[in-house]
Design a protein around this motif. Structure first.
Motif, PDB file in Angstrom:
ATOM      1  N   SER A  38       0.827  -1.216   0.000  1.00 44.47           N
ATOM      2  CA  SER A  38       0.000   0.000   0.000  1.00 44.47           C
ATOM      3  C   SER A  38       0.860   1.265   0.000  1.00 44.47           C
ATOM      4  CB  SER A  38      -0.965  -0.006   1.191  1.00 44.47           C
ATOM      5  OG  SER A  38      -0.250  -0.019   2.402  1.00 44.47           O
ATOM      6  N   TRP A  39       2.183   1.111   0.095  1.00 47.45           N
ATOM      7  CA  TRP A  39       3.064   2.282   0.116  1.00 47.45           C
ATOM      8  C   TRP A  39       3.261   2.880  -1.279  1.00 47.45           C
ATOM      9  CZ3 TRP A  39       5.444   5.447   3.457  1.00 47.45           C
ATOM     10  CH2 TRP A  39       5.517   5.058   4.797  1.00 47.45           C
ATOM     11  N   SER A  40       3.307   4.207  -1.333  1.00 43.85           N
ATOM     12  CA  SER A  40       3.802   4.902  -2.521  1.00 43.85           C
ATOM     13  C   SER A  40       5.083   5.621  -2.106  1.00 43.85           C
ATOM     14  CB  SER A  40       2.767   5.924  -3.001  1.00 43.85           C
ATOM     15  OG  SER A  40       3.359   6.766  -3.961  1.00 43.85           O
ATOM     16  N   MET A  41       6.203   5.174  -2.672  1.00 46.45           N
ATOM     17  CA  MET A  41       7.525   5.720  -2.317  1.00 46.45           C
ATOM     18  C   MET A  41       8.136   6.352  -3.554  1.00 46.45           C
ATOM     19  SD  MET A  41       8.687   4.879   0.757  1.00 46.45           S
ATOM     20  CE  MET A  41       8.513   3.481   1.845  1.00 46.45           C
ATOM     21  N   THR A  42       8.605   7.569  -3.442  1.00 50.14           N
ATOM     22  CA  THR A  42       9.273   8.213  -4.575  1.00 50.14           C
ATOM     23  C   THR A  42      10.638   8.719  -4.149  1.00 50.14           C
ATOM     24  OG1 THR A  42       7.142   8.898  -5.440  1.00 50.14           O
ATOM     25  CG2 THR A  42       9.079  10.022  -6.324  1.00 50.14           C
ATOM     26  N   PHE A  43      11.665   8.299  -4.856  1.00 50.31           N
ATOM     27  CA  PHE A  43      13.025   8.792  -4.573  1.00 50.31           C
ATOM     28  C   PHE A  43      13.369   9.842  -5.622  1.00 50.31           C
ATOM     29  CE2 PHE A  43      14.050   4.068  -3.453  1.00 50.31           C
ATOM     30  CZ  PHE A  43      13.242   4.158  -2.327  1.00 50.31           C
ATOM     31  N   LEU A  44      13.695  11.033  -5.180  1.00 49.37           N
ATOM     32  CA  LEU A  44      14.134  12.073  -6.103  1.00 49.37           C
ATOM     33  C   LEU A  44      15.643  12.214  -5.955  1.00 49.37           C
ATOM     34  CD1 LEU A  44      11.272  14.689  -5.588  1.00 49.37           C
ATOM     35  CD2 LEU A  44      11.475  12.909  -7.336  1.00 49.37           C
ATOM     36  N   ARG A  45      16.345  11.880  -7.004  1.00 46.42           N
ATOM     37  CA  ARG A  45      17.817  11.923  -6.949  1.00 46.42           C
ATOM     38  C   ARG A  45      18.279  13.259  -7.504  1.00 46.42           C
ATOM     39  NH1 ARG A  45      18.720   5.724  -9.093  1.00 46.42           N
ATOM     40  NH2 ARG A  45      18.213   4.706  -7.099  1.00 46.42           N
ATOM     41  N   TYR A  46      18.659  14.141  -6.574  1.00 42.38           N
ATOM     42  CA  TYR A  46      19.090  15.473  -6.992  1.00 42.38           C
ATOM     43  C   TYR A  46      20.492  15.404  -7.558  1.00 42.38           C
ATOM     44  CZ  TYR A  46      16.056  16.720  -2.924  1.00 42.38           C
ATOM     45  OH  TYR A  46      15.084  16.821  -1.978  1.00 42.38           O
ATOM     46  N   PHE A  47      20.737  16.212  -8.568  1.00 44.36           N
ATOM     47  CA  PHE A  47      22.103  16.404  -9.036  1.00 44.36           C
ATOM     48  C   PHE A  47      22.712  17.542  -8.197  1.00 44.36           C
ATOM     49  CE2 PHE A  47      23.176  13.207 -12.135  1.00 44.36           C
ATOM     50  CZ  PHE A  47      22.037  12.449 -11.997  1.00 44.36           C
ATOM     51  N   ASN A  48      23.011  18.696  -8.721  1.00 48.55           N
ATOM     52  CA  ASN A  48      23.650  19.720  -7.871  1.00 48.55           C
ATOM     53  C   ASN A  48      22.731  20.929  -7.719  1.00 48.55           C
ATOM     54  OD1 ASN A  48      25.937  17.971  -8.811  1.00 48.55           O
ATOM     55  ND2 ASN A  48      27.105  19.403  -7.569  1.00 48.55           N
ATOM     56  N   PRO A  49      21.868  20.928  -6.694  1.00 48.90           N
ATOM     57  CA  PRO A  49      20.950  22.059  -6.520  1.00 48.90           C
ATOM     58  C   PRO A  49      21.714  23.306  -6.079  1.00 48.90           C
ATOM     59  CG  PRO A  49      20.259  20.146  -5.203  1.00 48.90           C
ATOM     60  CD  PRO A  49      21.662  19.897  -5.681  1.00 48.90           C
ATOM     61  N   VAL A  50      21.493  24.404  -6.776  1.00 49.84           N
ATOM     62  CA  VAL A  50      22.165  25.681  -6.459  1.00 49.84           C
ATOM     63  C   VAL A  50      21.176  26.823  -6.666  1.00 49.84           C
ATOM     64  CG1 VAL A  50      24.480  24.860  -7.124  1.00 49.84           C
ATOM     65  CG2 VAL A  50      23.036  25.980  -8.825  1.00 49.84           C
ATOM     66  N   GLY A  51      21.640  28.051  -6.317  1.00 49.43           N
ATOM     67  CA  GLY A  51      20.785  29.218  -6.496  1.00 49.43           C
ATOM     68  C   GLY A  51      19.925  29.425  -5.262  1.00 49.43           C
ATOM     69  N   ALA A  52      18.857  30.176  -5.433  1.00 49.81           N
ATOM     70  CA  ALA A  52      17.999  30.548  -4.310  1.00 49.81           C
ATOM     71  C   ALA A  52      16.670  31.012  -4.889  1.00 49.81           C
ATOM     72  CB  ALA A  52      18.646  31.683  -3.527  1.00 49.81           C
ATOM     73  N   HIS A  53      15.679  31.186  -4.012  1.00 47.27           N
ATOM     74  CA  HIS A  53      14.410  31.737  -4.491  1.00 47.27           C
ATOM     75  C   HIS A  53      14.678  33.125  -5.067  1.00 47.27           C
ATOM     76  CE1 HIS A  53      10.326  33.429  -4.407  1.00 47.27           C
ATOM     77  NE2 HIS A  53       9.976  32.178  -4.638  1.00 47.27           N
ATOM     78  N   GLU A  54      13.995  33.446  -6.163  1.00 41.42           N
ATOM     79  CA  GLU A  54      14.314  34.705  -6.865  1.00 41.42           C
ATOM     80  C   GLU A  54      14.047  35.950  -6.017  1.00 41.42           C
ATOM     81  OE1 GLU A  54      10.127  35.161  -9.347  1.00 41.42           O
ATOM     82  OE2 GLU A  54      12.021  34.975 -10.441  1.00 41.42           O
ATOM     83  N   SER A  55      13.236  35.823  -4.979  1.00 37.39           N
ATOM     84  CA  SER A  55      12.956  36.964  -4.090  1.00 37.39           C
ATOM     85  C   SER A  55      14.180  37.358  -3.260  1.00 37.39           C
ATOM     86  CB  SER A  55      11.831  36.587  -3.121  1.00 37.39           C
ATOM     87  OG  SER A  55      12.285  35.539  -2.272  1.00 37.39           O
ATOM     88  N   GLY A  56      15.144  36.436  -3.119  1.00 37.61           N
ATOM     89  CA  GLY A  56      16.287  36.692  -2.241  1.00 37.61           C
ATOM     90  C   GLY A  56      15.931  36.540  -0.759  1.00 37.61           C
ATOM     91  N   ARG A  57      14.764  35.962  -0.448  1.00 37.25           N
ATOM     92  CA  ARG A  57      14.348  35.839   0.960  1.00 37.25           C
ATOM     93  C   ARG A  57      14.745  34.506   1.595  1.00 37.25           C
ATOM     94  NH1 ARG A  57      11.069  39.638   3.128  1.00 37.25           N
ATOM     95  NH2 ARG A  57      12.031  38.678   4.939  1.00 37.25           N
ATOM     96  N   ILE A  58      14.959  33.482   0.784  1.00 40.41           N
ATOM     97  CA  ILE A  58      15.468  32.207   1.324  1.00 40.41           C
ATOM     98  C   ILE A  58      16.588  31.718   0.401  1.00 40.41           C
ATOM     99  CG2 ILE A  58      13.384  31.444   2.575  1.00 40.41           C
ATOM    100  CD1 ILE A  58      12.677  29.669   0.179  1.00 40.41           C
ATOM    101  N   GLY A  59      17.492  30.929   0.968  1.00 42.26           N
ATOM    102  CA  GLY A  59      18.632  30.433   0.185  1.00 42.26           C
ATOM    103  C   GLY A  59      19.490  29.538   1.061  1.00 42.26           C
ATOM    104  N   GLU A  60      20.712  29.364   0.619  1.00 40.11           N
ATOM    105  CA  GLU A  60      21.633  28.448   1.317  1.00 40.11           C
ATOM    106  C   GLU A  60      22.495  29.265   2.262  1.00 40.11           C
ATOM    107  OE1 GLU A  60      23.916  26.417  -1.636  1.00 40.11           O
ATOM    108  OE2 GLU A  60      24.533  24.836  -0.261  1.00 40.11           O
ATOM    109  N   ALA A  61      22.545  28.868   3.537  1.00 47.56           N
ATOM    110  CA  ALA A  61      23.310  29.643   4.516  1.00 47.56           C
ATOM    111  C   ALA A  61      24.313  28.743   5.216  1.00 47.56           C
ATOM    112  CB  ALA A  61      22.354  30.284   5.518  1.00 47.56           C
ATOM    113  N   PRO A  62      25.426  28.444   4.545  1.00 48.50           N
ATOM    114  CA  PRO A  62      26.384  27.521   5.161  1.00 48.50           C
ATOM    115  C   PRO A  62      27.058  28.129   6.388  1.00 48.50           C
ATOM    116  CG  PRO A  62      27.282  28.447   3.123  1.00 48.50           C
ATOM    117  CD  PRO A  62      25.889  28.973   3.265  1.00 48.50           C
ATOM    118  N   HIS A  63      27.318  27.274   7.365  1.00 45.88           N
ATOM    119  CA  HIS A  63      28.086  27.722   8.534  1.00 45.88           C
ATOM    120  C   HIS A  63      29.562  27.643   8.183  1.00 45.88           C
ATOM    121  CE1 HIS A  63      24.590  27.763  11.031  1.00 45.88           C
ATOM    122  NE2 HIS A  63      24.351  26.481  10.868  1.00 45.88           N
ATOM    123  N   GLY A  64      30.294  28.709   8.465  1.00 44.82           N
ATOM    124  CA  GLY A  64      31.738  28.652   8.242  1.00 44.82           C
ATOM    125  C   GLY A  64      32.087  28.555   6.767  1.00 44.82           C
ATOM    126  N   GLU A  65      33.237  27.945   6.496  1.00 45.26           N
ATOM    127  CA  GLU A  65      33.722  27.871   5.117  1.00 45.26           C
ATOM    128  C   GLU A  65      32.840  26.924   4.297  1.00 45.26           C
ATOM    129  OE1 GLU A  65      37.851  26.879   4.898  1.00 45.26           O
ATOM    130  OE2 GLU A  65      37.952  27.228   2.735  1.00 45.26           O
TER     131      GLU A  65
END
Ligand code: UFG
Length: 340
Positions: A168-195
Motif C-alpha cells: 500500500s506504500w507509494s515511495m518516490t526517490f528524487l535523486r538530486y544532481f547539484n541544486p544551487v541558487g535561491a528563491h528569486e525573491s532573495g528571501r530564502i537560500g543556502e546559509a552555510p556555517h563557516g567555510e
C-alpha cells in the motif's frame, strides 16, 4: 493535501515548502534546526503569505513526531539529513545514526499511523562512479565514495524494502544532481556555517569579498577545461519537482525513482565565468589538488521525470548565478562573522 516536510527549514526543504504552498498544498514543517534557522519561516511567509506550522523536533523522536502528525497528514517529504561529505568521513556513526537510524524510526511512526505516501530526498551520489553518461534511474546504484553517500543508498534500500513488504506504500526517490541558487525573491537560500564546502556558495562568498579566492579542486581531469563537470540545477526547479511528485504519485503504489537535473553538464570554470558575466563581478580562483572522492563528470538523464511528472528544469545557469548572488547580497546568507 497536508504534507509533512522533514528538514523543512533547510536549503532545499525551505524551497520545497514554498513550491508546495504555491501548488495549493498545506505543508507542516518539522526540523531540529541543527543546520538551519527558525527565521527561514519568516522568509517563507514573506514569499507565500502563508506561515506553515512548525515543530522543533528530531524526526527520530517518535513521541514528538506523532504529536506533529496530530490529526494526520496525507504525505511526507523527507529531507531531514546531514549532508557534509567530509564530516561524514570523520564522524561516520553520527551520519549513519542521524540519517539512517532516524529515518527508520520515522518510518515506524508513519507505518503505525497509516501514512503511506513518501517522497524522499535522494542524491545522484547513489550512482557512485559513473560507468556511462547520462546517469539513468534504471542503472544500478554504485559504491558510494563516502559515508554520507552510503546513508543515501541505505535509506533508499530501507524504503524500497518497506514498500515491497507492504504494497500500500507509494515511495518516490528524487535523486538530486547539484541544486544551487535561491528563491528569486532573495528571501530564502543556502546559509552555510563557516567555510562553504559546495561550489556555488563559495563562489558567492568570493564575489562578495568574504574570501580571497576560490580553490578549484583539480584542473587535470579529462574534461574540456580540466575541471569536473556537474549538472547544476536551480533549487526552485528541484523544489517544483517535489510538488509535481506529490501531485502525480500519491496513491500510485510501489517505488518510483526520478533524477532531478537539467541533463546538461557544466565545468567548475564555466560556472565561475557565467557567475562573473551574469553578475558583473570578479571571482579570482586558484588551482588546487583534486578533492578525494570527486568524480570527473556527472549529469542526469531527464526523460523519465518529463514523461511521468511533466517536470523539466526551466531555469538556466545564468538564472542560478543571478539568484545565488541576489541571495548573497540580501544580508541573510553567510557573512564574515560566520567564518571559522
Ligand atoms: N569545488 C571546487 N571548489 C570548492 C567547492 C567545490 O572546485 O570550493 C568543485 C568540486 O571539486 C566539484 C564541483 O565543484 O568538482 C562541485 O562540488 P560541490 O561540492 O558543490 O558538489 P558535489 O558534486 O561534490 O556534491 C554534490 C552534493 C552532494 C551530492 C553530490 C552528488 O553536494 O551532496 O553532489 O553528486 F552527494
Amino acid at each position: 493535501m497536508r504534507i509533512l516536510v522533514t528538514g523543512g527549514t533547510g536549503f532545499v526543504g525551505s524551497h520545497v515548502v514554498v513550491a508546495l504552498i504555491e501548488a495549493g498544498h498545506e505543508p507542516v514543517i518539522v526540523d531540529n534546526l541543527s543546520n538551519s534557522k527558525l527565521s527561514v519561516i519568516d522568509g517563507i511567509e514573506s514569499i507565500t503569505g502563508f506561515r506553515p506550522p512548525f515543530f522543533h523536533l528530531d524526526v527520530g523522536d517518535q513521541l514528538a513526531l506523532r504529536d506533529a502528525i496530530g490529526e494526520g497528514v496525507d504525505g511526507v517529504v523527507h529531507l531531514a539529513a546531514w549532508k557534509a561529505v567530509g564530516e561524514s568521513v570523520a564522524k561516520p556513526l553520527r551520519y549513519y545514526g542521524n540519517n539512517v537510524g532516524a529515518t527508520v524510526r520515522m518510518l515506524e511512526v508513519l507505518s503505525e499511523v497509516g501514512v503511506r505516501n513518501l517522497v524522499f530526498s535522494s542524491s545522484a551520489t547513489v550512482y557512485g562512479e559513473p560507468q556511462e553518461l547520462p546517469l539513468r534511474e534504471d542503472m544500478a546504484t554504485g559504491r558510494a565514495t563516502n559515508p554520507y553517500g552510503w546513508t543515501k543508498i541505505m535509506m533508499e534500500q530501507v524504503m524500497a524494502d518497506l514498500a515491497f513488504s507492504d504494497p500500500s506504500w507509494s515511495m518516490t526517490f528524487l535523486r538530486y544532481f547539484n541544486p544551487v541558487g535561491a528563491h528569486e525573491s532573495g528571501r530564502i537560500g543556502e546559509a552555510p556555517h563557516g567555510e562553504p564546502t559546495n561550489l556555488m556558495p563559495y563562489v558567492s562568498q568570493v564575489a562578495a569579498e568574504i574570501r580571497p579566492s576560490l580553490p578549484v579542486f583539480g584542473t587535470d581531469y579529462p574534461t574540456r577545461d580540466g575541471t569536473p563537470i556537474r549538472d547544476y540545477v536551480h533549487v526552485m526547479d528541484v523544489a517544483e519537482g517535489h510538488a509535481r511528485a506529490i501531485g502525480a504519485l500519491s496513491g500510485e503504489i510501489g517505488t518510483h525513482i526520478y533524477n532531478l537535473g537539467t541533463g546538461r553538464g557544466t565545468t567548475v570554470l564555466e560556472l565561475v565565468s557565467e557567475f562573473e558575466s551574469t553578475n558583473q563581478v570578479s571571482v579570482p580562483w586558484q588551482g588546487h589538488a583534486r578533492r578525494p572522492g570527486d568524480v570527473a563528470e556527472t549529469w542526469a538523464a531527464v526523460e523519465r521525470a518529463e514523461r511521468d511528472l511533466d517536470w523539466r528544469a526551466k531555469r538556466d545557469l545564468s538564472d542560478m548565478c543571478r539568484d545565488a548572488w541576489h541571495w548573497q547580497r540580501s544580508g541573510l546568507a553567510a557573512s564574515r562573522s560566520d567564518q571559522h
